[in-house]
Design an enzyme around this catalytic site. Sequence first.
Site: not given
Ligand code: NAD
Length: 435
Positions: A30, A149, A205, A209, A261, A324, A331
């Site tokens: 990350d 989830r 996906k 949603n 999401c 939730k 967010r």
């Molecule tokens: P998040 O913001 O918690 O995490 C994203 C991470 O990506 C951050 O830690 C950020 O620092 C990192 N990042 C950004 N740019 C980067 C780069 N260039 N290189 C490496 N790391 C980088 O977001 P999230 O909730 O984990 O969601 C991530 C994706 O997964 C989104 O597309 C979201 O829609 C999808 N998603 C999320 C969930 C959920 O419940 N949170 C479920 C299914 C899908």
Amino acid sequence: MRLSVIGCGYLGAVHAAAMASIGHDVVGIDVDVRKIDALAKGEAPFFEPGLPEILAEGIASGRLTFTTDMSAARGAKVHFIGVGTPQQKDGYGADLTYVNAAVDALLPHLSAGDIVAGKSTVPVGTAASLTPRIQETGATLVWNPEFLREGYAVQDTIDPDRLVVGVGSSTDSDPVSVLREVYAPAVAKGTPFIVTDLATAELVKVAANAFLATKISFINAMAEIAEVTGADVTQLADAIGHDVRIGRRFLGAGIGFGGGCLPKDIRAFSARAEELGRGESVAFLREVDEINLRRRDRAVQLVVDALGGQVFQKKVTVLGAAFKPYSDDIRDSPALDVAVRLHGLGAQVTVTDPEAIDNARRVHPQLTYVADRDEAIRDADALVLVTEWDEYRRELAPAHASTLTAGRVIVDGRNGLDPAAWRAEGWTYLGMGRP
Ligand code: NAD
């Protein structure tokens, strides 16, 4: 198998730790130094039940490492991309900056035969547009959307209800067999493993949603009708939910959905459909979004009405900040939005939440936060339940609350309380779509 997971947020950190827990060698990468420092020490940077345990176990076993150095991805067979795809600042579309940056940074470290597996939720067509850059390295791009989830993310990652892998047409390696091997325990259990093209995988996906959001807004629309007719939406939901074609889940009327999401995914879907010349096909998602946002207004209005038409300088305790329960994610949280709106109307708002206070305070420092539930409700003129944590929904007895609060008003933004029990204790109970 050696795996890399790029992006270690709610999705990626859990994915990395879960993959290590099923026996893979995983490096999580990350750009956020603080997050990586915490993860490397085995500390979960956010609240997710079960994550600290599998993090500690993975790190102790030596199979799980975290770094900010992208070159650590070198040598991994599969590289999962789990970076954020938030809503654009000036529009409804998804911001693909992070996906593009992650892919650009990964390219120099890819070898022929590697697989890049996109997990982020992206607009349909994204994978096809990334494919040429990845193919130049001899690696193969697949899309493997994630359905976890929050609150159940560990379980959902290790034991998902289905696996979807989208593959491109000009693929010479066999990425599907490799992905089956990655998810071997789930595959062995007979988990449905659906192989599609790239566009279908991306669409699965957002369609999932969009459907869930629509179901919630459907029942909230019924709540709006119930409110003008004296009907009870919770009984209505029970009654229609017995029909197996409808089902009772996701039919809880309340202040609606939020989180990182559903809101941004339905907006991004609308924006993408417009680009594709098919805006009308998902025009209803605008309505879904609007119904959802109206329910927050409704909750605020119930508080205002119950307090005599204005909340200026009234003490209102908001029970919940996370979008939730079992999550500290704030967010687009409807809970926090209700708190902020009440504060904007001049109420003295105190917010309590078992897990999300630190995150909430960072974004909304103007609110007062009290971690202890009983301290938070002391002397309140009204309570507003907005996140259905057990502490509020099951464990807050009206008789006990009566010993602490000044007023006797409770607005149940999640229809999670027993109205009769609160009324019997002399409270004005107001639910969503309930008489
Ligand atoms: P998040 O913001 O918690 O995490 C994203 C991470 O990506 C951050 O830690 C950020 O620092 C990192 N990042 C950004 N740019 C980067 C780069 N260039 N290189 C490496 N790391 C980088 O977001 P999230 O909730 O984990 O969601 C991530 C994706 O997964 C989104 O597309 C979201 O829609 C999808 N998603 C999320 C969930 C959920 O419940 N949170 C479920 C299914 C899908």
